[in-house]
Design an enzyme around this catalytic site. Sequence first.
Site, PDB file in Angstrom:
ATOM      1  N   ASP A 115      29.328  34.613 -56.549  1.00 42.08           N
ATOM      2  CA  ASP A 115      28.190  34.444 -57.442  1.00 42.08           C
ATOM      3  C   ASP A 115      26.963  34.016 -56.633  1.00 42.08           C
ATOM      4  OD1 ASP A 115      26.336  33.744 -59.374  1.00 42.08           O
ATOM      5  OD2 ASP A 115      27.752  32.634 -60.618  1.00 42.08           O
ATOM      6  N   HIS A 135       9.934  45.301 -39.287  1.00 42.23           N
ATOM      7  CA  HIS A 135      10.214  45.491 -40.707  1.00 42.23           C
ATOM      8  C   HIS A 135       9.650  46.812 -41.208  1.00 42.23           C
ATOM      9  CE1 HIS A 135      11.010  44.409 -44.864  1.00 42.23           C
ATOM     10  NE2 HIS A 135       9.776  44.783 -45.147  1.00 42.23           N
TER      11      HIS A 135
END
Length: 438
Positions: A296, A393
């Site tokens: 989770d 990036h």
Amino acid sequence: MRKTIKGFSKLSKQEKIDWLVMTYFNNNESAQTILEQYWNADKKLQQLHDEFIENTITNYYLPFGVAPNFLINNKVYAIPMAIEESSVVAAASKAAKFWYDRGGFKTSVLSTEKIGQVHFMFHGDHNKLERFFEQIKPTLLSDTQSITKNMEKRGGGILNVELRNKTEHIDGYFQLHATFETLDAMGANFINSCLEQFADTLKREALSFTSFSEEERQIEVVMSILSNYVPNCIVRAEVSCRVDELTENANISADEFANKFIQAVAIAEVEPYRAVTHNKGIMNGIDAVVLATGNDFRAVEAGVHAYASRSGKYRSLTHAKIENGIFSFWIEIPLALGTVGGLTKLHPLVKLALEMLDEPSAKELMQIVAVAGLAQNFAALRSLTTTGIQEGHMKMHLMNILNQFGASNDEKTKLIDHFKTNTVSHSAVVEALENLRN
């Protein structure tokens, strides 16, 4: 105006889709085509996915990647990562390779305690409530025996239960604050079952406690629920090497790089605006592994950010120093994870991810996940303090931009080659694509 619908959950999947397409997409067949093209051809597998949640109409895919060459406590791992963000897997892989040649990552689990609370209201004599709690504490534990017996056989169970007075914050507010050891299970269902039994016992025993007045016997339980804040379920991951070994970029010396890196971490330790972005980068790595292993990530995120604020100010989760010529970089982070229960035995890719990691225990998975976060942060800070974040990036993001504008394979090949020596930006890619097409 769109109309609401009654009994939506009782409709078949096809009926749900038909209603959505008619109501929200003006009967556009392309909407239905998109929904259906993500169905799995294996009907049994699709049914499994359909039953994970309610009102399922299709599957939502995320890329499932692998970051290889992680040396953790002298064992080599390929770490599975499920994430949509460009450059995360590449950055983790690059950091893994960098530290592989410098001794790898060292990790240890510092503690594994988890927490749950029964929140209740009591209006009366606090001293009597404390005496009442001490009297019923053995009963609280014995009443949960049917829930805890299997966990206790494996070495886990309830560690302690205490009464906490919170009336300085809310009039009449008290807690039963319980701590648990859940071993390889994340333990949410186990903890919540124990807490609900505590609540039942608390209310039942209050009715017969002779020292209470009639009003004091009417204890009001507000809720019984585990906490995702686990400040005593902590794992540490670290890397270190001689400063002169921090040589990889020809444009900056090892000493200068080490000092700039430590300054960057120090800024995130004192400046919340930077710390949030700094820690977000850490969570890029952590969430990707947590998601790939069926855990989770929302619970992990909430607990981690609370931990980053435990001093009263939001701070960096990582730390760095130079001492006696040795550069050290480390993280201590709360991670409540499981390798049994939940999706770990249901989702085929989750099972494969855990198999890839050599079927880790929850403690081992905590260490692997912490390393992914530390590696991600190292890669980000190395870029920020040397070439800048955008160079790497945006080159990773190039393919997304090309796909957005429907570039052909030939156009992709030419533009990838073009941007090997040119700065990547959204506008530059669009212009280069237009020039190529013209």
